[in-house]
Design a protein around this motif. Structure first.
Motif, PDB file in Angstrom:
ATOM      1  N   SER A   9       0.853  -1.194   0.000  1.00  7.11           N
ATOM      2  CA  SER A   9       0.000   0.000   0.000  1.00  7.11           C
ATOM      3  C   SER A   9       0.888   1.243   0.000  1.00  7.11           C
ATOM      4  N   THR A  18      -6.267   4.162   0.581  1.00  5.82           N
ATOM      5  CA  THR A  18      -5.458   3.213  -0.174  1.00  5.82           C
ATOM      6  C   THR A  18      -5.232   1.946   0.648  1.00  5.82           C
ATOM      7  N   ARG A  19      -4.884   2.108   1.927  1.00 10.98           N
ATOM      8  CA  ARG A  19      -4.711   0.938   2.792  1.00 10.98           C
ATOM      9  C   ARG A  19      -6.050   0.216   2.988  1.00 10.98           C
ATOM     10  N   ALA A  22      -6.601  -1.877   0.006  1.00  5.64           N
ATOM     11  CA  ALA A  22      -5.658  -3.003   0.030  1.00  5.64           C
ATOM     12  C   ALA A  22      -6.137  -4.095   0.981  1.00  5.64           C
ATOM     13  N   ASP A  23      -6.608  -3.694   2.148  1.00  2.00           N
ATOM     14  CA  ASP A  23      -7.081  -4.675   3.135  1.00  2.00           C
ATOM     15  C   ASP A  23      -8.309  -5.426   2.623  1.00  2.00           C
ATOM     16  N   THR A  44       1.389  -7.459   4.855  1.00  2.81           N
ATOM     17  CA  THR A  44       1.077  -6.145   4.296  1.00  2.81           C
ATOM     18  C   THR A  44       2.152  -5.138   4.675  1.00  2.81           C
ATOM     19  N   GLU A  46       3.361  -0.974   4.309  1.00  4.31           N
ATOM     20  CA  GLU A  46       3.084   0.426   3.962  1.00  4.31           C
ATOM     21  C   GLU A  46       4.365   1.050   3.418  1.00  4.31           C
ATOM     22  N   VAL A  83      -1.498  -1.504  -4.377  1.00 10.75           N
ATOM     23  CA  VAL A  83      -2.497  -0.432  -4.389  1.00 10.75           C
ATOM     24  C   VAL A  83      -1.798   0.915  -4.239  1.00 10.75           C
ATOM     25  N   THR A  84      -2.165   1.844  -5.097  1.00 11.35           N
ATOM     26  CA  THR A  84      -1.552   3.171  -5.072  1.00 11.35           C
ATOM     27  C   THR A  84      -2.615   4.253  -5.212  1.00 11.35           C
TER      28      THR A  84
END
Length: 208
Positions: A9, A18-19, A22-23, A44, A46, A83-84
Motif C-alpha cells: 500500500s 489506499t490501505r 488493500a485490506d 502487508t 506500507e 495499491v496506489t
C-alpha cells in the motif's frame, strides 16, 4: 501448500483509503482461496514506512535491512496485491520508486491484483494506461480486473455500473484463481538468478 501473498500500500495519510482498499482486496482474496481449500499467509507493507530506505537504495544502490526483508518476501511470494493513490493522472511517485528497486526477475509470472484510489472516477483509467504496463514490462501477470475506488465509492454510491464490493469480489476471484494455479517455485529457486539487477551490483541502477 500454503500460498504467500504480499500486499503493498502506497498511501501517504493515516488513515488511508489506499490501505483500506488493500485490506479489502486481501480479505476477499484470502476468502476465495480458502474456499478452494488453499491455505494463505498475507503480509502487508506500507511504503510510507519504507520511504527513506527506498530513497537510500536509489541513491546508493543497495537496500537497507528493512527494505531488503520486504524485497526478499516479494521475491518468494505467490501473489502481489499492489495499491496506489492516483496523483496527477498517474501512480504515486513512492509507488514507482519502490518498483524501481525491485529485482525485475522477482516478478516473473507473479500474479498481481492492481488497486488504485482517487478523488474522481475519471482517474480509474490510470490502472490500464499507467500501472498495468509497468507490471507487464516486468513480466508479472496482472489479472484482468483492476479495482479503482473513488471518494464517492466509499459512501456506497459507486459508479452506477458496479458497486465497489462487486468490483473487489471480481478482482479477488480472478486473482485467487491465478494464484492457485501458478507455481513459481522453479523461478524462486533458480541458482543462476542474480540476487539483484546488474545495475545494483555495480553500485547504481541500470539505465541511470
Amino acid at each position: 501448500m500454503t500460498k504467500r501473498i504480499v500486499v503493498i500500500s502506497s498511501g501517504l495519510s493515516t488513515p488511508s483509503s489506499t490501505r483500506q482498499l488493500a485490506d479489502r482486496l486481501a480479505a476477499d482474496s484470502v476468502a476465495q482461496l480458502r474456499e478452494r481449500g488453499v491455505e494463505v499467509e498475507v503480509e502487508t507493507f506500507e511504503l510510507r514506512d519504507l520511504a527513506h530506505d527506498i530513497t537510500n537504495h536509489l541513491l546508493l544502490g543497495f537496500a537497507p535491512p528493512k527494505l531488503e526483508a520486504v524485497l526478499d518476501k516479494l521475491a518468494t511470494a505467490d501473489g502481489l496485491i499492489a495499491v496506489t493513490p492516483i496523483f496527477t493522472t498517474s501512480y504515486a511517485g513512492l509507488f514507482k520508486s519502490f518498483l524501481d528497486v525491485i529485482d525485475p526477475q522477482s516478478l516473473t509470472d507473479l500474479p498481481v491484483l492492481i488497486g488504485a484510489t482517487g478523488g474522481t472516477p475519471r482517474h480509474s483509467l490510470a490502472i490500464d494506461y499507467a500501472i498495468r504496463p509497468v507490471f507487464t514490462y516486468l513480466h508479472a501477470n496482472p489479472v484482468t480486473t483492476g479495482v479503482f475506488a473513488a471518494t464517492s465509492d466509499w459512501g456506497g454510491g459507486g459508479d452506477g455500473v458496479r458497486s465497489l464490493p462487486d468490483r473487489i469480489f471480481r478482482g479477488a476471484k480472478e486473482f485467487a484463481e491465478l494464484v492457485e494455479r501458478t507455481d513459481r517455485s522453479e523461478l524462486v529457486n533458480d541458482p543462476f538468478a542474480l540476487d539483484r539487477p546488474m545495475g545494483h551490483l555495480v553500485g547504481g541502477l541500470a539505465g541511470e
